[in-house]
Design a protein around this motif. Sequence first.
Motif, PDB file in Angstrom:
ATOM      1  N   ASN A 285      60.714  90.364  49.244  1.00 30.19           N
ATOM      2  CA  ASN A 285      59.256  90.322  49.137  1.00 30.19           C
ATOM      3  C   ASN A 285      58.809  88.886  48.879  1.00 30.19           C
ATOM      4  N   LEU A 286      57.840  88.413  49.640  1.00 30.26           N
ATOM      5  CA  LEU A 286      57.460  87.005  49.550  1.00 30.26           C
ATOM      6  C   LEU A 286      56.794  86.655  48.223  1.00 30.26           C
ATOM      7  N   SER A 287      56.116  87.595  47.602  1.00 36.83           N
ATOM      8  CA  SER A 287      55.535  87.336  46.281  1.00 36.83           C
ATOM      9  C   SER A 287      56.640  87.102  45.252  1.00 36.83           C
ATOM     10  N   LYS A 288      57.717  87.887  45.360  1.00 37.82           N
ATOM     11  CA  LYS A 288      58.847  87.709  44.447  1.00 37.82           C
ATOM     12  C   LYS A 288      59.576  86.396  44.743  1.00 37.82           C
ATOM     13  N   LEU A 289      59.644  86.047  46.014  1.00 42.69           N
ATOM     14  CA  LEU A 289      60.271  84.779  46.395  1.00 42.69           C
ATOM     15  C   LEU A 289      59.480  83.595  45.825  1.00 42.69           C
ATOM     16  N   ARG A 290      58.155  83.684  45.907  1.00 39.34           N
ATOM     17  CA  ARG A 290      57.316  82.612  45.358  1.00 39.34           C
ATOM     18  C   ARG A 290      57.460  82.529  43.834  1.00 39.34           C
ATOM     19  N   ALA A 291      57.677  83.663  43.192  1.00 39.94           N
ATOM     20  CA  ALA A 291      57.875  83.661  41.740  1.00 39.94           C
ATOM     21  C   ALA A 291      59.161  82.924  41.373  1.00 39.94           C
ATOM     22  N   VAL A 292      60.206  83.110  42.168  1.00 39.57           N
ATOM     23  CA  VAL A 292      61.457  82.372  41.949  1.00 39.57           C
ATOM     24  C   VAL A 292      61.216  80.877  42.124  1.00 39.57           C
ATOM     25  N   ALA A 293      60.484  80.514  43.173  1.00 42.17           N
ATOM     26  CA  ALA A 293      60.188  79.103  43.430  1.00 42.17           C
ATOM     27  C   ALA A 293      59.378  78.490  42.297  1.00 42.17           C
ATOM     28  N   LYS A 294      58.433  79.236  41.783  1.00 41.10           N
ATOM     29  CA  LYS A 294      57.597  78.745  40.687  1.00 41.10           C
ATOM     30  C   LYS A 294      58.443  78.467  39.450  1.00 41.10           C
ATOM     31  N   ARG A 295      59.431  79.307  39.223  1.00 40.43           N
ATOM     32  CA  ARG A 295      60.298  79.108  38.067  1.00 40.43           C
ATOM     33  C   ARG A 295      61.231  77.904  38.263  1.00 40.43           C
ATOM     34  N   LEU A 296      61.752  77.765  39.476  1.00 41.23           N
ATOM     35  CA  LEU A 296      62.680  76.666  39.755  1.00 41.23           C
ATOM     36  C   LEU A 296      61.976  75.316  39.822  1.00 41.23           C
ATOM     37  N   LYS A 297      60.721  75.330  40.247  1.00 40.78           N
ATOM     38  CA  LYS A 297      59.935  74.112  40.460  1.00 40.78           C
ATOM     39  C   LYS A 297      60.592  73.244  41.536  1.00 40.78           C
ATOM     40  N   THR A 298      60.236  71.977  41.623  1.00 41.41           N
ATOM     41  CA  THR A 298      60.763  71.117  42.683  1.00 41.41           C
ATOM     42  C   THR A 298      62.201  70.705  42.378  1.00 41.41           C
ATOM     43  N   GLN A 299      63.092  71.036  43.312  1.00 43.49           N
ATOM     44  CA  GLN A 299      64.501  70.644  43.200  1.00 43.49           C
ATOM     45  C   GLN A 299      65.001  70.343  44.614  1.00 43.49           C
ATOM     46  N   HIS A 300      64.832  69.104  45.044  1.00 44.40           N
ATOM     47  CA  HIS A 300      65.096  68.770  46.439  1.00 44.40           C
ATOM     48  C   HIS A 300      66.570  68.930  46.809  1.00 44.40           C
ATOM     49  N   GLU A 301      67.456  68.548  45.909  1.00 42.46           N
ATOM     50  CA  GLU A 301      68.885  68.681  46.217  1.00 42.46           C
ATOM     51  C   GLU A 301      69.272  70.145  46.378  1.00 42.46           C
ATOM     52  N   LEU A 302      68.792  70.981  45.489  1.00 44.56           N
ATOM     53  CA  LEU A 302      69.048  72.418  45.598  1.00 44.56           C
ATOM     54  C   LEU A 302      68.441  72.967  46.881  1.00 44.56           C
ATOM     55  N   ALA A 303      67.267  72.472  47.252  1.00 45.59           N
ATOM     56  CA  ALA A 303      66.635  72.913  48.501  1.00 45.59           C
ATOM     57  C   ALA A 303      67.545  72.634  49.685  1.00 45.59           C
ATOM     58  N   GLY A 304      68.179  71.467  49.696  1.00 43.99           N
ATOM     59  CA  GLY A 304      69.093  71.130  50.783  1.00 43.99           C
ATOM     60  C   GLY A 304      70.286  72.074  50.840  1.00 43.99           C
ATOM     61  N   GLU A 305      70.804  72.446  49.680  1.00 48.29           N
ATOM     62  CA  GLU A 305      71.943  73.359  49.625  1.00 48.29           C
ATOM     63  C   GLU A 305      71.535  74.762  50.093  1.00 48.29           C
ATOM     64  N   LEU A 306      70.346  75.178  49.699  1.00 42.88           N
ATOM     65  CA  LEU A 306      69.858  76.479  50.141  1.00 42.88           C
ATOM     66  C   LEU A 306      69.642  76.502  51.648  1.00 42.88           C
ATOM     67  N   TRP A 307      69.060  75.437  52.182  1.00 39.96           N
ATOM     68  CA  TRP A 307      68.839  75.362  53.629  1.00 39.96           C
ATOM     69  C   TRP A 307      70.164  75.445  54.380  1.00 39.96           C
ATOM     70  N   ALA A 308      71.191  74.780  53.851  1.00 39.71           N
ATOM     71  CA  ALA A 308      72.479  74.718  54.529  1.00 39.71           C
ATOM     72  C   ALA A 308      73.169  76.074  54.618  1.00 39.71           C
ATOM     73  N   THR A 309      72.767  77.033  53.803  1.00 43.71           N
ATOM     74  CA  THR A 309      73.379  78.360  53.880  1.00 43.71           C
ATOM     75  C   THR A 309      73.031  79.064  55.180  1.00 43.71           C
ATOM     76  N   GLY A 310      71.911  78.700  55.787  1.00 44.04           N
ATOM     77  CA  GLY A 310      71.467  79.373  57.005  1.00 44.04           C
ATOM     78  C   GLY A 310      70.794  80.703  56.762  1.00 44.04           C
ATOM     79  N   ASP A 311      70.777  81.155  55.525  1.00 47.40           N
ATOM     80  CA  ASP A 311      70.150  82.425  55.173  1.00 47.40           C
ATOM     81  C   ASP A 311      68.624  82.278  55.198  1.00 47.40           C
ATOM     82  N   THR A 312      67.943  83.242  55.800  1.00 50.48           N
ATOM     83  CA  THR A 312      66.495  83.116  55.981  1.00 50.48           C
ATOM     84  C   THR A 312      65.744  83.080  54.657  1.00 50.48           C
ATOM     85  N   ALA A 313      66.050  83.989  53.727  1.00 46.72           N
ATOM     86  CA  ALA A 313      65.366  83.983  52.435  1.00 46.72           C
ATOM     87  C   ALA A 313      65.642  82.682  51.687  1.00 46.72           C
TER      88      ALA A 313
END
Length: 219
Positions: A32-60
């Motif tokens: 659910n995108l609302s729940k996904l945004r809640a996770v993002a709000k908690r994590l805040k900006t983390q560019h290195e982690l964003a790169g690792e998440l992108w590299a998984t290839g997983d859509t969510a």
Amino acid sequence: MDVDAVMGELRALEDPKVRAVNLKHGDDHGVNLSKLRAVAKRLKTQHELAGELWATGDTAARLLALLICRPKAYGREELDAMLREARAPKVHDWLVGYVVKKSPYCEELRVAWSADPDPVVAGAGWTLTADRVAKQPEGLDLPGLLDTIEAELKGAPDRLQWAMNTCLAQIGIEHPELRARAIMIGERLEVLKDYPTSPGCTSPYAPIWITEMVRRQQA
């Protein structure tokens, strides 16, 4: 949190019903995108982690990455590569809307992508063009854009067609001197004329879209 912990949290949020609905639109995730945004709000900006998440290839994971990254930290070639990898519609849309639009390379990519032979990439370019038509049209050849739309809209693949149609509507809405021509093109081509529209929503059929938005502006 490290990438494994975040992926575990995303797996826990997986909902088969959400996935079933998303699959109808070409998006292979069940979060659910609302729940996904809640996770993002908690994590805040983390560019290195964003790169690792992108590299998984997983859509969510990629959607989450786009919410916690630093858009201006990406280079031009990096953004180009990401777009060409982003085949899930929602990832594509969020990448363009949340990241590329904030990038110093936005205009360069808009020009390059609009002429790309890949219709999905070209769709991103036309999405950026539609945005510029509405917000910063100075320097754009608007009559020339209408010429291209008139010649190519009818036969364009779905995602490219949608973006070009949006550009057509924005020209008609924002530029009174070209409104009649934009409506005429829409009426002649009849693109999205029969698109199912929910009650209370505006049809994406350009003549109706343009007329309704102008009416609201003048109300």
